[in-house]
Design a protein around this motif. Structure first.
Motif, PDB file in Angstrom:
ATOM      1  N   ALA A  55       0.838  -1.215   0.000  1.00  0.00           N
ATOM      2  CA  ALA A  55       0.000   0.000   0.000  1.00  0.00           C
ATOM      3  C   ALA A  55       0.869   1.260   0.000  1.00  0.00           C
ATOM      4  CB  ALA A  55      -0.929  -0.006   1.211  1.00  0.00           C
ATOM      5  N   VAL A  56       1.926   1.261   0.810  1.00  0.00           N
ATOM      6  CA  VAL A  56       2.820   2.436   0.858  1.00  0.00           C
ATOM      7  C   VAL A  56       3.583   2.566  -0.458  1.00  0.00           C
ATOM      8  CG1 VAL A  56       4.714   3.576   2.081  1.00  0.00           C
ATOM      9  CG2 VAL A  56       3.085   2.235   3.359  1.00  0.00           C
ATOM     10  N   GLN A  57       3.998   1.422  -1.020  1.00  0.00           N
ATOM     11  CA  GLN A  57       4.737   1.469  -2.295  1.00  0.00           C
ATOM     12  C   GLN A  57       3.883   2.120  -3.383  1.00  0.00           C
ATOM     13  OE1 GLN A  57       6.758  -2.233  -3.467  1.00  0.00           O
ATOM     14  NE2 GLN A  57       6.701  -2.880  -1.338  1.00  0.00           N
ATOM     15  N   ILE A  58       2.615   1.743  -3.446  1.00  0.00           N
ATOM     16  CA  ILE A  58       1.733   2.324  -4.474  1.00  0.00           C
ATOM     17  C   ILE A  58       1.463   3.798  -4.164  1.00  0.00           C
ATOM     18  CG2 ILE A  58      -0.627   2.287  -5.388  1.00  0.00           C
ATOM     19  CD1 ILE A  58      -0.377  -0.808  -5.301  1.00  0.00           C
ATOM     20  N   ALA A  59       1.219   4.102  -2.890  1.00  0.00           N
ATOM     21  CA  ALA A  59       0.965   5.508  -2.515  1.00  0.00           C
ATOM     22  C   ALA A  59       2.166   6.389  -2.861  1.00  0.00           C
ATOM     23  CB  ALA A  59       0.649   5.600  -1.024  1.00  0.00           C
ATOM     24  N   ALA A  60       3.370   5.849  -2.694  1.00  0.00           N
ATOM     25  CA  ALA A  60       4.582   6.614  -3.036  1.00  0.00           C
ATOM     26  C   ALA A  60       4.645   6.871  -4.544  1.00  0.00           C
ATOM     27  CB  ALA A  60       5.831   5.863  -2.574  1.00  0.00           C
ATOM     28  N   LYS A  61       4.377   5.828  -5.321  1.00  0.00           N
ATOM     29  CA  LYS A  61       4.430   5.982  -6.788  1.00  0.00           C
ATOM     30  C   LYS A  61       3.353   6.942  -7.302  1.00  0.00           C
ATOM     31  CE  LYS A  61       5.306   2.756  -9.817  1.00  0.00           C
ATOM     32  NZ  LYS A  61       6.602   3.137 -10.363  1.00  0.00           N
ATOM     33  N   ALA A  62       2.191   6.916  -6.646  1.00  0.00           N
ATOM     34  CA  ALA A  62       1.045   7.684  -7.157  1.00  0.00           C
ATOM     35  C   ALA A  62       0.865   9.033  -6.474  1.00  0.00           C
ATOM     36  CB  ALA A  62      -0.227   6.855  -6.993  1.00  0.00           C
ATOM     37  N   GLN A  63       1.846   9.428  -5.680  1.00  0.00           N
ATOM     38  CA  GLN A  63       1.742  10.640  -4.866  1.00  0.00           C
ATOM     39  C   GLN A  63       1.346  11.876  -5.670  1.00  0.00           C
ATOM     40  OE1 GLN A  63       1.865  10.439  -1.623  1.00  0.00           O
ATOM     41  NE2 GLN A  63       1.447  12.580  -1.446  1.00  0.00           N
ATOM     42  N   HIS A  64       1.887  12.004  -6.890  1.00  0.00           N
ATOM     43  CA  HIS A  64       1.613  13.178  -7.731  1.00  0.00           C
ATOM     44  C   HIS A  64       0.960  12.784  -9.048  1.00  0.00           C
ATOM     45  CE1 HIS A  64       4.641  16.395  -6.081  1.00  0.00           C
ATOM     46  NE2 HIS A  64       3.739  16.040  -5.200  1.00  0.00           N
ATOM     47  N   ILE A  65       0.270  11.663  -9.086  1.00  0.00           N
ATOM     48  CA  ILE A  65      -0.238  11.161 -10.376  1.00  0.00           C
ATOM     49  C   ILE A  65      -1.057  12.234 -11.119  1.00  0.00           C
ATOM     50  CG2 ILE A  65      -2.279  10.049  -9.305  1.00  0.00           C
ATOM     51  CD1 ILE A  65      -1.905   7.787 -11.448  1.00  0.00           C
ATOM     52  N   CYS A  66      -0.659  12.487 -12.356  1.00  0.00           N
ATOM     53  CA  CYS A  66      -1.339  13.448 -13.242  1.00  0.00           C
ATOM     54  C   CYS A  66      -1.518  14.835 -12.626  1.00  0.00           C
ATOM     55  CB  CYS A  66      -2.710  12.908 -13.670  1.00  0.00           C
ATOM     56  SG  CYS A  66      -2.591  11.427 -14.681  1.00  0.00           S
ATOM     57  N   ARG A  67      -0.566  15.245 -11.810  1.00  0.00           N
ATOM     58  CA  ARG A  67      -0.682  16.535 -11.098  1.00  0.00           C
ATOM     59  C   ARG A  67      -0.868  17.706 -12.058  1.00  0.00           C
ATOM     60  NH1 ARG A  67       1.974  19.002  -5.727  1.00  0.00           N
ATOM     61  NH2 ARG A  67       0.701  17.340  -4.942  1.00  0.00           N
ATOM     62  N   TRP A  68      -0.298  17.610 -13.252  1.00  0.00           N
ATOM     63  CA  TRP A  68      -0.380  18.739 -14.194  1.00  0.00           C
ATOM     64  C   TRP A  68      -1.830  19.036 -14.600  1.00  0.00           C
ATOM     65  CZ3 TRP A  68       1.089  13.823 -15.406  1.00  0.00           C
ATOM     66  CH2 TRP A  68       0.353  13.161 -16.392  1.00  0.00           C
ATOM     67  N   LYS A  69      -2.742  18.095 -14.378  1.00  0.00           N
ATOM     68  CA  LYS A  69      -4.143  18.324 -14.778  1.00  0.00           C
ATOM     69  C   LYS A  69      -4.857  19.285 -13.824  1.00  0.00           C
ATOM     70  CE  LYS A  69      -4.691  13.952 -17.224  1.00  0.00           C
ATOM     71  NZ  LYS A  69      -5.402  12.678 -17.310  1.00  0.00           N
ATOM     72  N   MET A  70      -4.216  19.597 -12.699  1.00  0.00           N
ATOM     73  CA  MET A  70      -4.819  20.528 -11.736  1.00  0.00           C
ATOM     74  C   MET A  70      -3.788  21.593 -11.377  1.00  0.00           C
ATOM     75  SD  MET A  70      -6.757  19.475  -8.236  1.00  0.00           S
ATOM     76  CE  MET A  70      -8.124  18.574  -8.896  1.00  0.00           C
ATOM     77  N   PRO A  71      -3.499  22.516 -12.298  1.00  0.00           N
ATOM     78  CA  PRO A  71      -2.411  23.474 -12.055  1.00  0.00           C
ATOM     79  C   PRO A  71      -2.707  24.442 -10.911  1.00  0.00           C
ATOM     80  CG  PRO A  71      -3.540  23.971 -14.109  1.00  0.00           C
ATOM     81  CD  PRO A  71      -4.149  22.708 -13.588  1.00  0.00           C
ATOM     82  N   ARG A  72      -1.645  24.854 -10.252  1.00  0.00           N
ATOM     83  CA  ARG A  72      -1.754  25.808  -9.135  1.00  0.00           C
ATOM     84  C   ARG A  72      -2.441  27.090  -9.584  1.00  0.00           C
ATOM     85  NH1 ARG A  72      -3.036  28.696  -5.967  1.00  0.00           N
ATOM     86  NH2 ARG A  72      -1.944  29.818  -4.327  1.00  0.00           N
ATOM     87  N   GLU A  73      -2.187  27.499 -10.828  1.00  0.00           N
ATOM     88  CA  GLU A  73      -2.729  28.772 -11.334  1.00  0.00           C
ATOM     89  C   GLU A  73      -4.254  28.742 -11.456  1.00  0.00           C
ATOM     90  OE1 GLU A  73      -0.270  26.978 -13.356  1.00  0.00           O
ATOM     91  OE2 GLU A  73       1.003  27.826 -11.797  1.00  0.00           O
ATOM     92  N   SER A  74      -4.850  27.558 -11.396  1.00  0.00           N
ATOM     93  CA  SER A  74      -6.314  27.485 -11.533  1.00  0.00           C
ATOM     94  C   SER A  74      -7.023  27.822 -10.217  1.00  0.00           C
ATOM     95  CB  SER A  74      -6.734  26.097 -12.041  1.00  0.00           C
ATOM     96  OG  SER A  74      -6.272  25.091 -11.158  1.00  0.00           O
ATOM     97  N   TYR A  75      -6.247  28.140  -9.187  1.00  0.00           N
ATOM     98  CA  TYR A  75      -6.796  28.542  -7.882  1.00  0.00           C
ATOM     99  C   TYR A  75      -6.293  29.944  -7.554  1.00  0.00           C
ATOM    100  CZ  TYR A  75      -8.271  23.743  -6.938  1.00  0.00           C
ATOM    101  OH  TYR A  75      -8.893  22.517  -7.001  1.00  0.00           O
ATOM    102  N   PRO A  76      -6.998  30.666  -6.667  1.00  0.00           N
ATOM    103  CA  PRO A  76      -6.505  32.001  -6.280  1.00  0.00           C
ATOM    104  C   PRO A  76      -5.067  31.916  -5.758  1.00  0.00           C
ATOM    105  CG  PRO A  76      -8.700  31.607  -5.380  1.00  0.00           C
ATOM    106  CD  PRO A  76      -8.249  30.320  -5.986  1.00  0.00           C
TER     107      PRO A  76
END
Length: 195
Positions: A55-76
């Motif tokens: 479970a930890v191994q998968i959580a580590a691999k998926a920590q930032h999965i597809c992060r670019w789809k939710m850019p910081r700039e889309s929030y105040p």
């Protein structure tokens, strides 16, 4: 050759992260940014705590999965916006990972555990959440502190380092001090921590 649920899930997480349009050059090779981050997380986890659960191994691999789809700039661009973005990101990563794990044939209980870890619940109280946080902080200090140093003033950097340090366990602190920092960054870390 049998493919285990873990091998399937890992391959699918990698395939998602390989689609990152942002790239990072490391040792003269260009990599999709989040795939590189995922590999660093997994490698650091296995070096730091080789007996980590699946479970930890998968959580580590998926920590930032597809992060670019939710850019910081889309929030105040203020503190409230930042915190909301971070909270929404955790849920987004957990949901996407849950869908992959279901497809790979994992049980609901296992999927719930991975989501719990990705959402970093019960930090300091849950040993596996703490382990994952230690790995996140170690990867940040080893690979991402230096770019930060060139972007922020000293006071802000000291604050970031102190916050990172405070999230870690004693074992994480010991490991962090073994990282091969530049002389300037090591000095900055020592000053931040009052060492």
């Amino acid at each position: 050759m049998t493919t285990t649920p873990f091998q399937k899930a890992s391959a699918w997480i990698d395939a998602e992260n390989a689609q990152d349009p942002n790239s990072e050059t490391y040792q003269s090779v260009s990599h999709p940014k989040e795939l590189l981050y995922s590999n660093r997380m997994y490698q650091r986890l296995m070096d730091f705590y080789p007996e980590a659960s699946e479970a930890v191994q998968i959580a580590a691999k998926a920590q930032h999965i597809c992060r670019w789809k939710m850019p910081r700039e889309s929030y105040p661009m203020d503190r409230v916006g930042y915190l909301k973005w971070r909270e929404d990101l955790k849920k987004f990563h957990a949901k996407l990972t849950a869908e992959i794990l279901e497809k790979a044939g994992y049980s609901e209980e296992f999927i719930a555990r991975v989501s719990f870890l990705i959402e970093k619940k019960l930090l300091k109280k849950d040993a596996e959440t703490q382990l994952l946080e230690d790995v996140i902080c170690l990867v940040f200090l080893e690979y991402y502190l230096d770019p930060f140093v060139h972007k922020h003033d000293t006071e802000k950097l000291k604050n970031i380092i102190l916050k990172t340090w405070n999230k870690m366990s004693d074992k994480g602190h010991e490991e962090a001090l073994k990282i091969n920092f530049s002389a300037e960054n090591l000095q900055l870390i020592k000053e931040s921590l009052g060492l």
